[in-house]
Design a protein around this motif. Structure first.
Motif, PDB file in Angstrom:
ATOM      1  N   THR A 230     -41.280  34.236 -28.209  1.00  0.00           N
ATOM      2  CA  THR A 230     -40.117  34.635 -29.012  1.00  0.00           C
ATOM      3  C   THR A 230     -40.559  35.722 -29.980  1.00  0.00           C
ATOM      4  N   VAL A 231     -39.740  36.770 -30.096  1.00  0.00           N
ATOM      5  CA  VAL A 231     -40.032  37.844 -31.045  1.00  0.00           C
ATOM      6  C   VAL A 231     -39.226  37.598 -32.320  1.00  0.00           C
ATOM      7  N   TYR A 232     -39.936  37.514 -33.421  1.00  0.00           N
ATOM      8  CA  TYR A 232     -39.338  37.332 -34.741  1.00  0.00           C
ATOM      9  C   TYR A 232     -39.439  38.671 -35.467  1.00  0.00           C
ATOM     10  N   ASP A 233     -38.425  39.518 -35.313  1.00  0.00           N
ATOM     11  CA  ASP A 233     -38.560  40.875 -35.839  1.00  0.00           C
ATOM     12  C   ASP A 233     -38.115  41.047 -37.285  1.00  0.00           C
ATOM     13  N   TRP A 234     -37.577  40.017 -37.918  1.00  0.00           N
ATOM     14  CA  TRP A 234     -37.304  40.036 -39.352  1.00  0.00           C
ATOM     15  C   TRP A 234     -38.426  39.273 -40.045  1.00  0.00           C
ATOM     16  N   VAL A 235     -38.943  39.805 -41.149  1.00  0.00           N
ATOM     17  CA  VAL A 235     -40.019  39.135 -41.881  1.00  0.00           C
ATOM     18  C   VAL A 235     -39.740  39.129 -43.381  1.00  0.00           C
ATOM     19  N   ARG A 236     -40.321  38.155 -44.048  1.00  0.00           N
ATOM     20  CA  ARG A 236     -40.284  38.078 -45.509  1.00  0.00           C
ATOM     21  C   ARG A 236     -41.480  37.241 -45.952  1.00  0.00           C
ATOM     22  N   LEU A 237     -41.850  37.376 -47.207  1.00  0.00           N
ATOM     23  CA  LEU A 237     -42.990  36.638 -47.750  1.00  0.00           C
ATOM     24  C   LEU A 237     -42.484  35.537 -48.663  1.00  0.00           C
ATOM     25  N   HIS A 238     -42.896  34.309 -48.379  1.00  0.00           N
ATOM     26  CA  HIS A 238     -42.493  33.142 -49.171  1.00  0.00           C
ATOM     27  C   HIS A 238     -43.720  32.599 -49.893  1.00  0.00           C
ATOM     28  N   VAL A 239     -43.573  32.311 -51.182  1.00  0.00           N
ATOM     29  CA  VAL A 239     -44.649  31.730 -51.989  1.00  0.00           C
ATOM     30  C   VAL A 239     -44.300  30.282 -52.295  1.00  0.00           C
ATOM     31  N   ASP A 240     -45.238  29.403 -52.014  1.00  0.00           N
ATOM     32  CA  ASP A 240     -45.088  27.982 -52.322  1.00  0.00           C
ATOM     33  C   ASP A 240     -46.300  27.606 -53.174  1.00  0.00           C
ATOM     34  N   GLY A 241     -46.073  27.354 -54.452  1.00  0.00           N
ATOM     35  CA  GLY A 241     -47.184  27.106 -55.352  1.00  0.00           C
ATOM     36  C   GLY A 241     -47.063  25.795 -56.106  1.00  0.00           C
ATOM     37  N   THR A 242     -48.205  25.312 -56.540  1.00  0.00           N
ATOM     38  CA  THR A 242     -48.248  24.113 -57.375  1.00  0.00           C
ATOM     39  C   THR A 242     -49.300  24.323 -58.463  1.00  0.00           C
ATOM     40  N   GLY A 243     -49.213  23.510 -59.469  1.00  0.00           N
ATOM     41  CA  GLY A 243     -50.184  23.552 -60.546  1.00  0.00           C
ATOM     42  C   GLY A 243     -49.503  23.635 -61.896  1.00  0.00           C
ATOM     43  N   ALA A 244     -50.214  23.201 -62.903  1.00  0.00           N
ATOM     44  CA  ALA A 244     -49.654  23.129 -64.251  1.00  0.00           C
ATOM     45  C   ALA A 244     -49.251  24.502 -64.785  1.00  0.00           C
ATOM     46  N   THR A 245     -50.022  25.521 -64.454  1.00  0.00           N
ATOM     47  CA  THR A 245     -49.728  26.861 -64.977  1.00  0.00           C
ATOM     48  C   THR A 245     -49.603  27.873 -63.843  1.00  0.00           C
ATOM     49  N   PHE A 246     -48.938  27.480 -62.776  1.00  0.00           N
ATOM     50  CA  PHE A 246     -48.728  28.303 -61.580  1.00  0.00           C
ATOM     51  C   PHE A 246     -48.193  29.681 -61.951  1.00  0.00           C
ATOM     52  N   SER A 247     -48.999  30.735 -61.680  1.00  0.00           N
ATOM     53  CA  SER A 247     -48.592  32.112 -61.955  1.00  0.00           C
ATOM     54  C   SER A 247     -49.498  33.063 -61.170  1.00  0.00           C
ATOM     55  N   ILE A 248     -48.864  33.930 -60.380  1.00  0.00           N
ATOM     56  CA  ILE A 248     -49.609  34.924 -59.607  1.00  0.00           C
ATOM     57  C   ILE A 248     -48.835  36.246 -59.663  1.00  0.00           C
ATOM     58  N   THR A 249     -49.564  37.330 -59.849  1.00  0.00           N
ATOM     59  CA  THR A 249     -48.965  38.660 -59.828  1.00  0.00           C
ATOM     60  C   THR A 249     -49.614  39.413 -58.680  1.00  0.00           C
ATOM     61  N   MET A 250     -48.769  39.988 -57.812  1.00  0.00           N
ATOM     62  CA  MET A 250     -49.312  40.656 -56.632  1.00  0.00           C
ATOM     63  C   MET A 250     -48.340  41.680 -56.077  1.00  0.00           C
ATOM     64  N   LYS A 251     -48.895  42.632 -55.384  1.00  0.00           N
ATOM     65  CA  LYS A 251     -48.131  43.544 -54.545  1.00  0.00           C
ATOM     66  C   LYS A 251     -48.429  43.133 -53.110  1.00  0.00           C
ATOM     67  N   ALA A 252     -47.431  43.215 -52.253  1.00  0.00           N
ATOM     68  CA  ALA A 252     -47.629  42.873 -50.844  1.00  0.00           C
ATOM     69  C   ALA A 252     -46.830  43.818 -49.973  1.00  0.00           C
ATOM     70  N   TRP A 253     -47.420  44.207 -48.885  1.00  0.00           N
ATOM     71  CA  TRP A 253     -46.718  45.047 -47.932  1.00  0.00           C
ATOM     72  C   TRP A 253     -47.304  44.850 -46.543  1.00  0.00           C
ATOM     73  N   ILE A 254     -46.600  45.417 -45.564  1.00  0.00           N
ATOM     74  CA  ILE A 254     -47.013  45.325 -44.169  1.00  0.00           C
ATOM     75  C   ILE A 254     -47.478  46.696 -43.707  1.00  0.00           C
ATOM     76  N   ALA A 255     -48.596  46.696 -43.011  1.00  0.00           N
ATOM     77  CA  ALA A 255     -49.109  47.918 -42.399  1.00  0.00           C
ATOM     78  C   ALA A 255     -49.280  47.667 -40.908  1.00  0.00           C
ATOM     79  N   GLU A 256     -49.104  48.698 -40.127  1.00  0.00           N
ATOM     80  CA  GLU A 256     -49.306  48.573 -38.689  1.00  0.00           C
ATOM     81  C   GLU A 256     -50.803  48.433 -38.422  1.00  0.00           C
ATOM     82  N   ARG A 257     -51.132  47.528 -37.490  1.00  0.00           N
ATOM     83  CA  ARG A 257     -52.544  47.320 -37.136  1.00  0.00           C
ATOM     84  C   ARG A 257     -52.947  48.347 -36.096  1.00  0.00           C
ATOM     85  N   TYR A 258     -54.090  48.955 -36.305  1.00  0.00           N
ATOM     86  CA  TYR A 258     -54.573  49.995 -35.379  1.00  0.00           C
ATOM     87  C   TYR A 258     -55.504  49.407 -34.361  1.00  0.00           C
TER      88      TYR A 258
END
Length: 143
Positions: A115-143
């Motif tokens: 099956t081809v899943y051509d729609w994508v998104r990034l989901h964050v599932d976190g736990t912890g007393a002070t859960f906090s992450i700052t990030m940039k994310a993107w998709i690049a084509e693999r060569y």
């Protein structure tokens, strides 16, 4: 060892790093949930995650970053195309070392179990007393 260089397509950004992520959910770009269409057809790519801040001070923080794929933009049926878990050694799966700021690269293919899943998104599932992450994310084509 040097960092690989990837071309960054502005249309394939999944998280802009504008604010810390402190709750579970789909990452955002410009204040809106980010989903991208990679098809039609099979796509081989790399999920690039540049972490600029990650809270692991409480030793109970873990961040599961999941690249979800779907056949439609509503994400009616989802499949995990790529995943990485970051966080503190005590709670990170397999007892991996405590995560640090920097770049993480996760290869993926949008075709799973015929099956081809051509729609994508990034989901964050976190736990912890002070859960906090700052990030940039993107998709690049693999060569």
């Amino acid at each position: 060892m040097g960092q690989r260089i990837y071309n960054q397509d502005l249309e394939l950004i999944l998280a802009d790093g504008a604010a810390a992520i402190v709750a579970d959910g789909v990452t955002q770009v410009g204040g809106a949930a980010a989903s991208k269409k990679l098809g039609p057809g099979r796509f081989e790519g790399v999920l690039i995650i540049d972490v600029s801040a990650i809270d692991v001070a409480g030793a109970d923080e873990v961040y599961h970053l999941c690249l979800q794929g779907a056949a439609d933009s509503a994400f009616t049926t989802k499949e995990i195309l790529a995943q990485i878990s970051l966080g503190a050694t005590a709670v990170r799966p397999g007892g991996a070392v405590t995560s640090v700021i920097g770049r993480y690269e996760i290869p993926f293919i949008t075709e799973q179990h015929d099956t081809v899943y051509d729609w994508v998104r990034l989901h964050v599932d976190g736990t912890g007393a002070t859960f906090s992450i700052t990030m940039k994310a993107w998709i690049a084509e693999r060569y």
